[in-house]
Design an enzyme around this catalytic site. Sequence first.
Site, PDB file in Angstrom:
ATOM      1  N   LYS A  67       0.842  -1.206   0.000  1.00 54.34           N
ATOM      2  CA  LYS A  67       0.000   0.000   0.000  1.00 54.34           C
ATOM      3  C   LYS A  67       0.880   1.260   0.000  1.00 54.34           C
ATOM      4  CE  LYS A  67      -2.552  -1.409   3.621  1.00 54.34           C
ATOM      5  NZ  LYS A  67      -2.139  -2.812   3.802  1.00 54.34           N
ATOM      6  N   THR A  68       1.911   1.254   0.843  1.00 56.09           N
ATOM      7  CA  THR A  68       2.801   2.417   0.911  1.00 56.09           C
ATOM      8  C   THR A  68       3.553   2.584  -0.407  1.00 56.09           C
ATOM      9  OG1 THR A  68       3.055   1.955   3.249  1.00 56.09           O
ATOM     10  CG2 THR A  68       4.624   3.490   2.301  1.00 56.09           C
ATOM     11  N   ASP A 112      -1.283   6.650   6.401  1.00 51.56           N
ATOM     12  CA  ASP A 112      -1.313   5.226   6.696  1.00 51.56           C
ATOM     13  C   ASP A 112      -2.233   5.000   7.902  1.00 51.56           C
ATOM     14  OD1 ASP A 112      -0.660   2.605   6.369  1.00 51.56           O
ATOM     15  OD2 ASP A 112       1.380   2.765   7.134  1.00 51.56           O
ATOM     16  N   THR A 161      -5.777  -1.369   7.086  1.00 50.19           N
ATOM     17  CA  THR A 161      -5.877  -2.830   7.186  1.00 50.19           C
ATOM     18  C   THR A 161      -7.291  -3.213   7.625  1.00 50.19           C
ATOM     19  OG1 THR A 161      -4.987  -2.565   9.408  1.00 50.19           O
ATOM     20  CG2 THR A 161      -3.448  -3.297   7.708  1.00 50.19           C
ATOM     21  N   ARG A 220       6.422  -8.320   1.602  1.00 50.09           N
ATOM     22  CA  ARG A 220       7.306  -7.879   2.691  1.00 50.09           C
ATOM     23  C   ARG A 220       7.869  -9.094   3.437  1.00 50.09           C
ATOM     24  NH1 ARG A 220       4.462  -4.457   7.017  1.00 50.09           N
ATOM     25  NH2 ARG A 220       4.295  -2.911   5.362  1.00 50.09           N
TER      26      ARG A 220
END
Length: 337
Positions: A67-68, A112, A161, A220
């Site tokens: 997302k980032t 975020d 999330t 990740r």
Amino acid sequence: MDRPGHTLSAQKGREDEQELTLRPQQLDEYIGQEEIVANLRVFLQAARERNEPVDHILLSGPPGLGKTTLASLVAREMGTQLRTTSGPAIERPIDLLVLLNSLRAKDVLFIDEIHRLSKTVEEILYPVMEDLAFDRVISKGMKKGAIKHKVQPFTLVAATTRGGSLSAPLRSRFGILFHLDYYNAEALQKIVTRSAGLMGLSIDQGGAHEIACRCRGTPRIANRLLRRVRDFAQVESAPIIIQELARAALDKMGIDRAGLDRVDQRILEALIHRFDGKPVGIATLAAAVHEDASNLEEVYEPFLLANGFLLKTPRGRVAGPQAYKHLGLTIQPDLFS
Ligand code: ADE
């Protein structure tokens, strides 16, 4: 000597930094999430052609899926500046107002964990997102009133999330909604191969495949496992990461063949053995596996749910058919009927 806590956080900081170097720098380098990337390309091109900022974007989905990265790619593709903050970091309205005042035309503001904004701050965002304006209330002596402030046309990219728990008024102010899903093994294998190249590591397709299959569908985690497998390869003086090496290293780290780590395994064992396959509330389950309930809900559960290891029922969580299969247990005939 470093205190243990300090050493751990220093290590985490280094790994976060390494993670940044592995992130795609251009949309062309982005692997996976094809539908989102293709649509995003269209929206970005159209906005560029109209010389406007792209509409506000909400990115939802489990942690670690990019997302980032996508937020930074929006800024890069628009040729503008990215300003980054998070829900918990914006404690007071003034924190948000300062940030909004500093925006230049077409900048991207990335928030975020937007689900963690306070209600007061969230309500400031509504007129800002809609009309690029906010009222600043003043009360100096006898003078009371509100001053209208304008904000430069900008794009809010927000990540969460907990897509489902975002308030309807906030959600409805985003023009673009993307839900990121877990990556398939093919995309992850490409990501691992790309990361290994950037890290100067030799890995064959079998080695990359093994990591791809055990990273919970999450880039990740794939990159983190790659760094750990590299440690094993280095200590064993292995010139290339092959499947057997990756498999043995991941086994030693307690990551099983479905990619479940020790916490996932404790969750399934608690549901099946400790609670005897009966429905359990989230707080009880969290206490049983010594994890924070929100961590369980946001980090662990989504993958277990998506893969049939866990089911949510009106009376609580139960282990799903895949959990029994995975642990080699037979399912009582009436359990899922
Ligand atoms: N590294 C982490 N996520 C990635 C992605 N989606 N594509 C390419 N490299 C990545």
